[in-house]
Scaffold this motif. Structure first.
Motif, mmCIF file in Angstrom:
data_model
loop_
_atom_site.group_PDB
_atom_site.id
_atom_site.type_symbol
_atom_site.label_atom_id
_atom_site.label_comp_id
_atom_site.label_asym_id
_atom_site.label_seq_id
_atom_site.Cartn_x
_atom_site.Cartn_y
_atom_site.Cartn_z
ATOM 1 N N GLU A 127 0.834 -1.206 0.000
ATOM 2 C CA GLU A 127 0.000 0.000 0.000
ATOM 3 C C GLU A 127 0.870 1.257 0.000
ATOM 4 O O GLU A 127 0.534 2.246 -0.652
ATOM 5 C CB GLU A 127 -0.929 -0.002 1.207
ATOM 6 N N ILE A 166 -7.304 -0.026 6.346
ATOM 7 C CA ILE A 166 -7.585 1.344 5.902
ATOM 8 C C ILE A 166 -6.423 2.300 6.143
ATOM 9 O O ILE A 166 -6.480 3.456 5.715
ATOM 10 C CB ILE A 166 -8.845 1.892 6.592
ATOM 11 N N ARG A 186 -6.428 4.865 3.570
ATOM 12 C CA ARG A 186 -7.587 4.695 2.701
ATOM 13 C C ARG A 186 -8.829 5.339 3.317
ATOM 14 O O ARG A 186 -9.903 5.303 2.715
ATOM 15 C CB ARG A 186 -7.840 3.213 2.404
#
Length: 265
Positions: A127, A166, A186
């Motif tokens: 990520e 997230i 996120r």
């Protein structure tokens, strides 16, 4: 005359650049990476051959003059990886990291978030490098970090909303210093929650200093302050080993100021 160092420990940073590479070394093996962090440096690999050539074109004169060191045995092209040690360096003690009341109010409806450590290390790496250009978190560095995570030197913190990842951050623990490499979110502010959670866990096991590497308004907003590089290095040199942060799932709401949990305002 080229300044060649056989090891990171022999590298003198007293007069090294503060806003550019301080060394070149093409070795990204786990041992080399860990020793560099212990000496106060971190890597920026060239993502491709063109970037490697640009490193050589831009910095060859400083390397030849001895202003930028070359570390290692020379088996690989040193310009494949630039190593940095900025001056000043943004740092904070774990107790300095804070989530203010305005952030708490924004997150009031998301207090069901859960945090963990090292539950999804490789996912956090992926990520953090998603969509980044230039892509400094190369596959070779990624694999080295995964091995260092298995050896309890590199760690990630994850923020979860149910089963969805997230937010998160990762970095390297060297003694009582933790160097933050990258973070992602996120959901708005989930990366700040990740850093506050990590600071809370690290402080509990005796970590004295968090290093954010690069200064920015975002990291100053949660408690980091630029200090001369030598002060950061002094803590590294005097730092004894401490345990890894606890990995248990914990509620993110414990991190928020009590006043911010009240209604109104």
């Amino acid at each position: 005359m080229v300044n060649r160092c056989g090891s990171w420990a022999s590298l003198d940073l007293a007069h090294a650049p503060g806003s550019g590479p301080v060394a070149f070394c093409g070795d990204l093996s786990p041992g080399t990476v860990l020793e560099a962090y212990r000496a106060g440096l971190y890597p920026f690999p060239a993502p491709d051959a063109y970037a490697c050539e640009m490193n050589e074109a831009l910095f060859e004169a400083e390397v030849d003059a001895g202003a930028i060191a070359v570390v290692g045995d020379g088996e690989r092209n040193p310009y494949e990886v630039a190593w940095w040690s900025p001056d000043p360096r943004p740092v904070a003690s774990p107790r300095d990291i804070h989530l203010g009341h305005s952030l708490t109010r924004r997150l009031r409806n998301r207090l069901g978030w859960i945090t963990t450590v090292d539950r999804a290390f490789s996912r956090v790496l992926d990520e953090c490098r998603r969509g980044r250009s230039p892509q400094w978190l190369t596959e070779e560095l990624r694999q080295s970090l995964i091995l260092l995570n298995a050896r309890q030197s590199a760690h990630s913190v994850e923020v979860w909303e149910g089963d969805e990842l997230i937010g998160g951050a990762y970095g390297m623990q060297t003694g009582a210093v933790f160097s933050l490499d990258s973070m992602f979110h996120r959901r708005s502010d989930a990366s700040k929650v990740a850093i506050a959670d990590l600071a809370d866990r690290l402080g509990a096991v005796g970590v004295r200093l968090l290093d954010a590497q690069w200064d920015s308004p975002q990291i100053r907003d949660i408690g980091f302050t630029p200090v001369p590089r030598e002060r950061h290095l002094a803590v590294l040199r005097s730092s004894a080993d401490v345990p890894s942060p606890p990995e248990d799932p914990l509620p993110a709401r414990r991190l928020f100021p009590a006043r911010g949990l009240l209604g109104g305002g």
